[in-house]
Structure formats: structure tokens, C-alpha cells
Motif scaffolding. Structure first.
Motif, PDB file in Angstrom:
ATOM      1  N   HIS A 321      41.416  50.779  43.865  1.00 53.29           N
ATOM      2  CA  HIS A 321      40.444  49.695  43.706  1.00 53.29           C
ATOM      3  C   HIS A 321      40.251  49.359  42.233  1.00 53.29           C
ATOM      4  O   HIS A 321      40.649  50.101  41.341  1.00 53.29           O
ATOM      5  CB  HIS A 321      39.106  50.074  44.351  1.00 53.29           C
ATOM      6  N   PHE A 342      42.142  38.068  40.091  1.00 57.07           N
ATOM      7  CA  PHE A 342      43.063  39.206  40.150  1.00 57.07           C
ATOM      8  C   PHE A 342      43.804  39.230  41.484  1.00 57.07           C
ATOM      9  O   PHE A 342      45.014  39.462  41.538  1.00 57.07           O
ATOM     10  CB  PHE A 342      42.300  40.516  39.955  1.00 57.07           C
ATOM     11  N   LYS A 343      43.079  39.002  42.581  1.00 56.88           N
ATOM     12  CA  LYS A 343      43.708  39.018  43.900  1.00 56.88           C
ATOM     13  C   LYS A 343      44.795  37.953  43.987  1.00 56.88           C
ATOM     14  O   LYS A 343      45.892  38.211  44.507  1.00 56.88           O
ATOM     15  CB  LYS A 343      42.664  38.795  44.998  1.00 56.88           C
ATOM     16  N   VAL A 346      47.854  39.061  42.119  1.00 55.64           N
ATOM     17  CA  VAL A 346      48.591  40.094  42.855  1.00 55.64           C
ATOM     18  C   VAL A 346      49.388  39.462  43.981  1.00 55.64           C
ATOM     19  O   VAL A 346      50.569  39.765  44.190  1.00 55.64           O
ATOM     20  CB  VAL A 346      47.620  41.165  43.404  1.00 55.64           C
ATOM     21  N   GLN A 347      48.757  38.553  44.724  1.00 54.56           N
ATOM     22  CA  GLN A 347      49.436  37.919  45.853  1.00 54.56           C
ATOM     23  C   GLN A 347      50.578  37.009  45.400  1.00 54.56           C
ATOM     24  O   GLN A 347      51.586  36.874  46.094  1.00 54.56           O
ATOM     25  CB  GLN A 347      48.427  37.127  46.686  1.00 54.56           C
ATOM     26  N   ASP A 352      50.442  43.147  38.556  1.00 56.79           N
ATOM     27  CA  ASP A 352      50.496  44.379  39.339  1.00 56.79           C
ATOM     28  C   ASP A 352      49.082  44.948  39.484  1.00 56.79           C
ATOM     29  O   ASP A 352      48.339  45.034  38.493  1.00 56.79           O
ATOM     30  CB  ASP A 352      51.400  45.394  38.648  1.00 56.79           C
ATOM     31  N   PHE A 353      48.716  45.317  40.714  1.00 59.00           N
ATOM     32  CA  PHE A 353      47.356  45.796  40.960  1.00 59.00           C
ATOM     33  C   PHE A 353      47.022  46.984  40.059  1.00 59.00           C
ATOM     34  O   PHE A 353      45.937  47.043  39.463  1.00 59.00           O
ATOM     35  CB  PHE A 353      47.201  46.197  42.436  1.00 59.00           C
ATOM     36  N   ALA A 357      44.016  47.268  37.361  1.00 61.40           N
ATOM     37  CA  ALA A 357      42.992  48.308  37.484  1.00 61.40           C
ATOM     38  C   ALA A 357      42.896  49.116  36.196  1.00 61.40           C
ATOM     39  O   ALA A 357      41.792  49.416  35.715  1.00 61.40           O
ATOM     40  CB  ALA A 357      43.312  49.223  38.670  1.00 61.40           C
ATOM     41  N   SER A 361      39.237  48.093  35.422  1.00 63.53           N
ATOM     42  CA  SER A 361      38.293  48.827  36.266  1.00 63.53           C
ATOM     43  C   SER A 361      37.347  49.666  35.426  1.00 63.53           C
ATOM     44  O   SER A 361      37.751  50.286  34.435  1.00 63.53           O
ATOM     45  CB  SER A 361      39.049  49.718  37.252  1.00 63.53           C
ATOM     46  N   THR A 396      45.285  43.388  50.297  1.00 62.68           N
ATOM     47  CA  THR A 396      44.231  43.448  49.286  1.00 62.68           C
ATOM     48  C   THR A 396      43.009  42.724  49.826  1.00 62.68           C
ATOM     49  O   THR A 396      43.117  41.639  50.402  1.00 62.68           O
ATOM     50  CB  THR A 396      44.695  42.781  47.974  1.00 62.68           C
ATOM     51  N   GLN A 410      42.747  47.734  47.567  1.00 62.12           N
ATOM     52  CA  GLN A 410      44.098  47.600  48.114  1.00 62.12           C
ATOM     53  C   GLN A 410      44.484  48.894  48.840  1.00 62.12           C
ATOM     54  O   GLN A 410      44.370  49.984  48.286  1.00 62.12           O
ATOM     55  CB  GLN A 410      45.126  47.321  47.011  1.00 62.12           C
TER      56      GLN A 410
END
Length: 462
Positions: A321, A342-343, A346-347, A352-353, A357, A361, A396, A410
Motif C-alpha cells: 500500500h 498514482f493509480k 500504475v494502470q 511502478d507501484f 510507495a 508512502s 489496485t 494493491q
């Protein structure tokens, strides 16, 4: 649907029998469990609610000069009778007394929350409303209509959601840091469990379900046809047809793509209706159809084991996360907007997640690319776990507002695995911790009640 299973029921509201206490606490570590959100719509059809005569409005009690009215007590009593038929064993006078005491406790706790500056914003309420709708397998529009049919305005419903979420956060703050579980206590807990002293601890189970949905507008003839359909599917499953294929072809539940399997977890973390329906069912046996507010459920008991036994198996989720904390630098809306960006990245494959992060994060998992490892059921707080459980591997989430901030989640993978000795100890520690939290919450609620100035006026009347 005769009863909406909301977070008001499972997260905070205590039964009438425990009206002097406060139930449903959360804790302030995302690696541990707090109160359950409603897992699935399983309320069986309720008997008609007794007709309660509405008497004149008047104040029945003052809590630190804040009034509680007779109408408030009446309305809560009606809902308790509707949602908990066993409450009918109380005399009307005793029921009203217990309901009044529950309202006094809640009012006193809400006043403490206000003093401490605890607030729940509209975005969190929106999310809670969506969770209630999702758990009842209806749209938010249908939820609002059904809430109105149950006698609550939209404003009242959202106010109650806000109050209950506020109480969760208050209890987090007041109780969490006082609970310490030692290794010696964990050792004794495991010994007691294995020797049968803790026989009341529920087993781990994995149930798969096939749902034949019943629309709210269905006539008696329609319901009979749908029930017959469910019975036919149950017979086919008992005759040996592949249950997974039956689910994927015929189930009306969103989990049909995965064969309807809910996952290996404690029976306490399953809807009560499903647990009761499969209580005497052998592993790989078929139960049902059983009726819930959503429709008819055909059930298969996939696995069953005792926690902390040598063969204990649970469904684990590998998850990561990105957490943006609640602080003065950024509003919740701004955090949601950032995580939505961010989502999308990623999609689209433009980010890259794990890298996002690591760079953004605001918790200890950032250095590991947001990786929280393989998580067992009950390891995270309910709002996080509920969102995680809805994701398939590789998916995600939308931004999730929790008591800690806003998350982007994710799911990397899932597996059924035996718990290691260390994991069994942590699971035992979590169970013991939950028990202690419940005990501490009861004591804390009594202390809050004792500190409040309560003036009893004329007794409530029904």
C-alpha cells in the motif's frame, strides 16, 4: 430487505443485554485488527416490528446538560426490536431503560470525542455509506431508499454513521496504548487452547457460496421460483457437479469469478448465517439453500481447522500500500486526488507501484515499496481488510480513507498456507488482544459514564 446490515450494527452498536458497556473498538496499528465492518448481507427475514405508540415529546435525561428525548429512546427501541428479535424477551419498561442507558453512554462518549477534537469528514462518511451498500449488494441509491423505508432520513443515517466512526476513533485513542500482551500470556493462551480450556475459540473455516439473488420487488411467486432454482443447484452440487463451475455459471454474487470462495478465516469473521448453516456440514459437504436478505445461498464447506493446531491453514494475502497520513499539510480530498493519479499511472504502465510507495508512502513499509508481506485474516483493521478482500491479485484499489489516513492498496497474490509457529503466536496474541480490548472497553465506558453528570428526568414511555 428487512434489515440493512451496516457498520452501525457490527462495528459499534452493542446488544441490549450489554447496554452498560461499549462494544466494537478499533486499534491504532494497521497491522492489527479492530472492529469488524459488516462482511456480507446475511440477515434472515425479520418478524414484523411491534407497533410502538408514539407518546408526547419530552426530555428523559440530561447528559452534561445535553438532552435525550423520549422520541430518541422510542426510535432506538423500535430498531432494536426489528434487528434483534431476541430483545423481545425484555419487558417494554426494561427495554426502554436499557436503551436509555445505551444512549447516555454514547452521548457521554461523543462529548469526550468533541473535547479531544476527533472529527470524521464527509469523505469518510461517503465511503462508509458505499461500504454499507456494497455489503447489502445494492446501489447507494437503493440503500438510501431502503434507509428511508426503515424510518431514517438520509441526514439521520449519515449522522449515525459519523457518530459511530467517531466513537471507533475515540476508543482507539483511549484504549489501544493500555493493552500490553506478554510472551508469557501468549504461551499460556496457546497451551489452554490446545488442551481444550479455550474450547470456545471458533475454528477456521473456508466457505464457498452460490447466490441466487432475490430482488426486493419480487412477488411471492417469483421468490418461490428462485428458491426452486437454488434447490436445483444445491441438488446438482450434492450429486457431484463441480461447485466452482456452478458458481461461475449461475451465481449472482460478485465473487463468482473466484468460485465463490470467501477464504480461510476464523468463523467469527464470517456472517453468522453462513456459520450456522454449515455448522454440522462435513468438509466438502453442501448446505442450503439458506435465505438471507440478499437471496438464497447454496454453500460448500471447503475446509475447517482449529486455530494454533499443527495443521492450521488460513487464506493469506500478499499486499502492499501507499499511505498518506492525516495531517495539516494536506486535506483528505487532496490525498485522494494524489492517490488517484498514482493509480492511473500504475494502470497505464507509466509508473511502478513499489517505486511510488517508496517515494511517497508515509509509513514504515515505504522502504520495502509498500510491501506488508503475507497477511492473515484479522491482521489489518476492518476498513483496510474489507477493501483488500475485494481485490483480485494484480488489482489496485480506489483510494481508501481509514482512521490513519488515505491508502492505495494493491494485492499481489493469495495462497492457502499453514501458519508458521511465529505466525501462530501472532494470531494467538491478536485473539488475546481482542479479548483484552473488549474488557478494557467495558471498563473505560463505565469510567466515562461515571464522570458524566447525568440528570434523570421522567422515565421514557413507549
Amino acid at each position: 430487505m428487512n434489515h440493512l446490515r451496516s457498520i452501525l450494527t457490527l462495528a459499534c452498536l452493542a446488544s441490549v443485554a450489554t447496554a452498560s458497556g461499549a462494544q466494537g473498538t478499533g486499534i491504532t496499528d494497521i497491522m492489527r485488527a479492530g472492529p469488524r465492518l459488516a462482511p456480507a448481507p446475511t440477515a434472515a427475514p425479520r418478524p414484523p416490528v411491534p407497533n410502538v405508540q408514539r407518546s408526547a415529546e419530552y426530555i428523559v435525561a440530561l447528559v452534561n446538560s445535553e438532552p435525550i428525548t423520549n422520541t430518541e429512546v422510542q426510535a432506538r427501541a423500535v430498531r432494536i426490536l426489528r434487528d434483534n428479535p431476541e430483545a423481545a424477551r425484555y419487558s417494554r419498561q426494561e427495554l426502554m431503560r436499557l436503551v436509555l442507558e445505551r444512549l447516555i453512554n454514547e452521548r457521554a462518549q461523543m462529548q469526550v470525542a468533541k473535547e479531544q477534537g476527533i472529527r470524521v469528514d464527509d469523505i469518510a462518511i461517503d465511503q462508509a455509506e458505499q461500504t454499507v451498500a456494497r455489503n447489502n449488494q445494492v446501489s447507494v441509491t437503493d440503500l438510501r431508499r431502503r434507509v428511508a423505508e426503515e424510518g431514517l432520513s438520509q441526514e439521520q443515517f449519515r449522522r449515525e454513521l459519523r457518530e459511530q466512526l467517531t466513537l471507533i476513533r475515540l476508543r482507539d485513542r483511549e484504549i489501544e496504548n493500555k493493552i500490553k500482551i506478554t510472551d508469557v500470556e501468549v504461551d499460556q493462551f496457546i497451551r489452554d487452547q490446545r488442551s481444550g480450556t479455550n474450547a470456545a475459540i471458533p475454528p477456521n473455516i473456508n466457505i464457498a457460496q452460490l447466490l441466487v439473488a432475490v430482488p426486493e420487488s419480487a412477488s411471492d411467486a417469483d421468490v418461490a421460483k428462485l428458491q426452486q432454482r437454488a434447490q436445483g443447484l444445491a441438488q446438482r452440487a450434492r450429486a457431484g457437479e463441480d461447485f466452482t463451475k456452478l458458481v461461475q455459471e449461475f451465481s449472482d454474487s460478485p465473487d463468482r469469478a473466484s468460485g465463490g470462495a470467501i477464504g480461510m478465516r476464523s468463523a467469527e469473521r464470517y456472517p453468522q448465517l453462513l456459520v450456522e448453516a454449515t455448522q454440522s456440514t462435513p468438509v466438502n459437504g453442501i448446505a442450503g439453500p439458506v435465505r438471507s436478505a440478499a437471496g438464497f445461498h447454496v454453500l460448500k464447506l471447503l475446509a475447517k481447522s482449529q486455530p494454533n493446531s499443527g495443521d492450521a491453514v488460513v487464506t493469506q494475502t500478499q499486499v502492499r500500500h501507499i499511505l498518506l497520513l492525516n495531517d495539516a499539510k494536506r486535506t483528505t480530498a487532496e490525498s485522494i486526488a494524489k492517490l488517484n493519479q498514482f493509480k492511473q499511472q500504475v494502470q497505464n504502465g507509466t509508473a511502478d507501484f513499489a517505486v511510488l510507495a517508496r517515494d511517497n508512502s508515509q509509513d514504515g513499509s515505504a522502504k520495502d515499496g509498500g510491501d506488508l508481506g503475507w497477511a492473515r485474516p484479522g491482521q489489518f483493521v476492518p476498513e483496510f481488510e474489507e477493501a483488500m478482500n475485494r481485490l483480485a491479485p494484480g488489482q489496485t484499489s480506489d483510494p481508501l480513507v481509514s482512521r490513519f489516513g488515505v491508502h492505495l492498496i494493491q494485492v499481489v497474490g493469495r495462497r492457502d498456507a499453514k501458519l508458521s509457529q511465529a505466525e501462530q503466536r501472532e494470531a494467538a496474541r491478536a485473539m488475546l488482544r481482542q479479548k483484552r480490548i473488549a474488557e478494557a472497553t467495558e471498563t473505560w465506558a463505565q469510567e466515562v459514564r461515571a464522570r458524566a453528570y447525568v440528570e434523570m428526568r421522567e422515565p421514557p414511555q413507549s
